[in-house]
Enzyme design. Structure first.
Site: not given
Ligand code: UD1
Length: 339
Positions: A10, A31-32, A125, A127, A150, A154, A199-200, A231, A295
């Site tokens: 991963g 790993d699976n 995490s 979280t 999730y 943790k 994720n972002l 973050r 979100r």
């Molecule tokens: C999330 C979890 C975290 C977990 C991680 C694993 C929460 C609060 N946190 O992190 O515990 O370990 O995922 O995958 O649930 N964003 C956008 N547009 C997107 C995607 C994200 O605006 O398309 C924003 C989100 O709203 C956030 C930031 O980007 O403010 C980071 O998001 P992301 O990368 O998903 O991480 P977390 O949500 O912080």
């Protein structure tokens, strides 16, 4: 010095296997492949010159896991990454998350006890803190009720480990990650979510490369300077190196107590818009994005107080936000050009 890395194909696992091998450890990956590809093993070999041993099976399978440990009783430690991690999916399928993340942990702890394998590093995490009352957040902050199944896995995992240690000779370190992003400088390994990224940063790079049409920015009405959520983004190689430090601390018997917890973050908070600006700056690309509603389950802002990890582990995250986004972009381009 043989170390088991579960989830070693991963994202964070593969970067950690590379760092371990480069520091002289022998690694075994289990790993699976539920969210990764076997080709990662080739990439690890290409970077380090050493092919890790790889066994493909599911750690939820108690017999298979017991059999594995009986054949690898010479392990000096285990770094346990293998888990599901999509917050939204965990809300839809809670039992899938509880079964996968908790049963695998219990099988591993059982294998450790039966075979006298003393040392566990666990992927936790930030979280577990929810929306902290005080920022930056230290390891002493209270654990808030989890926002998602999730997150709850943790929290429960940390409790399962803590209780097991109290009644055995095992040691464990829980590492609470903030937001790992970026990729190895070789661009041979990186974050490769299957399907649409949650994720972002992978969403940003996949949008810029043309795989996604537009990034949705989730909310610009938070109580932050530009209204978007904040973050603590940490480069995945900095994060991986902390795992090597943790495993050495355990093997070298430098722990202050049998269960230790550390934050892995930089101490800097960046907003979603700041991450986008950084990406645009380092890539020269204009990102197509629009602001949408918040979100569900997102916290407003969280960043780490890394003082305890910096002082106790002698470790510090070094890479800047621009280095992180640049390496994520380099990886995205390199990976797509190989397809
Ligand atoms: C999330 C979890 C975290 C977990 C991680 C694993 C929460 C609060 N946190 O992190 O515990 O370990 O995922 O995958 O649930 N964003 C956008 N547009 C997107 C995607 C994200 O605006 O398309 C924003 C989100 O709203 C956030 C930031 O980007 O403010 C980071 O998001 P992301 O990368 O998903 O991480 P977390 O949500 O912080």
């Amino acid at each position: 010095m043989k170390i088991l890395v579960t989830g070693g194909t991963g994202y964070i696992g593969s970067h950690t296997v590379v760092e371990l091998q480069q520091q002289g450890f022998t690694t075994v990956i289990v790993d699976n492949l539920s969210n990764s590809q076997a080709g990662v093993i080739d990439s690890i070999e290409a970077i380090t010159g050493i092919r890790p041993v790889f066994e493909q099976f599911d750690l939820v399978d108690r017999e298979r896991t017991a059999d594995f440990f009986s054949r690898h009783a010479d392990l000096k430690g285990i770094i346990h990454f293998a888990a599901y991690k999509a917050v939204g999916e965990s809300v839809e399928k809670p039992l899938m998350y509880y079964r996968n993340n908790l049963v695998s942990l219990m099988n591993i702890l059982e294998g450790m006890m039966l075979n006298n394998i003393p040392n566990l590093v666990f992927s936790s995490s930030c979280t577990v803190y929810g929306q902290p009352d005080e920022l930056p957040v230290s390891e002493l902050a209270p654990i808030k009720k989890a926002e998602s199944p999730y997150g709850n896995t943790k929290q429960i995992s940390e409790e399962v480990i803590s209780d097991t240690i109290r009644s055995s000779k095992l040691n464990a370190i829980a590492l609470r990650y903030f937001n790992p992003i970026g990729a190895h400088d070789s661009a041979l390994i990186g974050e490769l979510p299957l399907g649409v990224p949650n994720n972002l940063v992978p969403f940003i790079t996949q949008t810029a490369i043309g795989l996604r049409q537009q990034l949705s920015v989730f909310g610009d009405d938070y109580n932050t300077p530009d209204g978007t959520a904040i973050r603590d983004y940490i480069h995945v190689v900095d994060l991986a190196q902390a795992h090597v430090v943790a495993i050495k601390r355990m093997i070298g018997q430098q722990m202050k107590k049998p269960f230790e917890v550390f934050n892995l973050g930089t101490g800097n908070g960046y907003s979603v818009l700041e991450v986008i600006r950084s990406f645009e700056r380092v890539s020269g690309e204009k990102l197509n994005y629009r602001i949408v509603g918040r979100r569900a389950g997102d916290v407003e802002q969280v960043w780490a107080n890394p003082a305890f990890s910096n002082n106790e582990l002698g470790w510090k995250a070094l890479k800047s936000l621009d280095e992180m986004t640049a390496s994520a972009w380099k990886w995205e381009k390199a990976y797509r050009s190989r397809q």
